[in-house]
Design a protein around this motif. Structure first.
Motif, short mmCIF file in Angstrom:
data_model
loop_
_atom_site.label_atom_id
_atom_site.label_comp_id
_atom_site.label_asym_id
_atom_site.label_seq_id
_atom_site.Cartn_x
_atom_site.Cartn_y
_atom_site.Cartn_z
N ASP A 221 -36.71 28.43 17.62
CA ASP A 221 -36.17 27.70 18.66
C ASP A 221 -34.88 26.96 18.61
O ASP A 221 -33.83 26.90 19.18
N ASP A 242 -37.08 32.74 30.71
CA ASP A 242 -38.37 31.67 30.85
C ASP A 242 -38.66 31.86 32.44
O ASP A 242 -39.83 31.73 32.77
N LYS A 247 -41.75 35.12 27.43
CA LYS A 247 -42.50 34.55 26.32
C LYS A 247 -43.99 34.63 26.42
O LYS A 247 -44.76 35.16 25.49
N GLU A 248 -44.72 34.05 27.66
CA GLU A 248 -46.10 34.17 27.58
C GLU A 248 -46.55 35.98 27.85
O GLU A 248 -47.62 36.01 27.30
N LYS A 251 -46.80 37.00 24.30
CA LYS A 251 -48.02 36.50 23.68
C LYS A 251 -49.13 37.31 24.09
O LYS A 251 -50.12 37.81 23.50
#
Length: 268
Positions: A221, A242, A247-248, A251
């Motif tokens: 970050d 974003d 990002k999710e 994951k």
């Protein structure tokens, strides 16, 4: 200490060559077994270790045995190995999804180390997570770690759940990096760069970013904030990621690999 590698596929051969180059083992103490005549012939040309095509000629001699076959071959292999093993031998599994209990039951042994390597081991940049059965001593575990480290670095984890978890991060992880690289390559080509220049732009960007990350204690970050300025080009790219929940999604992909690793273990 005589060490045997069973299976000379990509990962088995990677570890055999890594150990052959280390100061821990000399040629007479490293054995490799494979059933393929073509593989046997190719290995003998290397002349890095003693090569065997019959288990009975090498397995009883080994103090430590690395098992590097496809998981679906393990039942047949264990049945063949079982009459030739003894309880003092240490078995190190490089097989995804095959539990310590499965190996102990299949071979009738106690000393088992389960590991999860990854593809960069082929260039000495691998990371291998590992854990052991309670019968493996601290000295024996140190010997295992030293051999695993011949292909990069290793991390000890406290139980097999973390082996499955590391599958989702490091085991499958190189494919995520290649996925991202492929996307950037395609973008560069679409922008008009040549294939060669696209490869240089992408590969050097990844290599440089990783080097910066490894040389400092700064978080990703923080590095992103150093690259991105308000209203600038990098911020536009990060905002796009974003907005698209990248990002999710990454994951979720890692957890999908983790969940599948658990399922494979349960299936066996």
């Amino acid at each position: 200490m005589k060490t045997l590698v069973i299976g000379a596929g990509n990962m088995g051969l990677t570890y055999a060559e890594g150990m052959a180059k280390s100061a821990m083992l000399n040629r007479r103490n490293l054995m490799v077994f494979d059933k393929s005549a073509d593989v046997i012939a190719r290995l003998r040309e290397l002349d890095h270790f003693d090569v065997y095509e019959k288990l009975e000629d090498c397995l009883p001699q080994a103090d430590m045995v690395f098992v590097a076959v496809k998981p679906y071959h393990c039942d047949t292999l264990f049945e063949e190995m079982k009459p030739m093993v003894n309880e003092e031998q240490i078995f190190v599994s490089l097989m995804a999804g095959v539990t310590i209990a499965k190996i102990q039951a299949g071979l009738g042994v106690k000393k088992v180390v389960r590991s999860m390597p990854n593809l960069p081991a082929q260039v000495g940049k691998g990371v291998t997570s590992y854990t052991e059965s309670k019968e493996v001593s601290r000295v024996e575990l140190l010997m295992v770690r030293n051999l695993l480290d011949t292909t990069g670095e290793s991390i000890h984890v406290k139980n097999e759940n973390f082996i499955d978890a590391s599958t989702g991060i490091s085991g499958s992880g190189p494919a995520y990096v290649f996925y991202f690289m492929q996307s950037m390559l395609e973008a560069a080509l679409k922008m008009g760069f040549s294939k060669h220049d696209s490869k240089v732009l992408v590969s050097q960007t990844f290599e440089g970013a990783v080097e910066l990350f490894n040389r400092n204690d700064l978080s990703p970050d923080t590095w992103m904030e150093r690259v991105a300025s308000k209203g600038g080009t990098t911020r536009a790219a990060l905002d796009s990621m974003d907005d698209n929940n990248v990002k999710e999604l990454i994951k979720e992909a890692a957890y999908a690999a983790f969940d599948r690793a658990v399922e494979l273990g349960e299936d066996k």
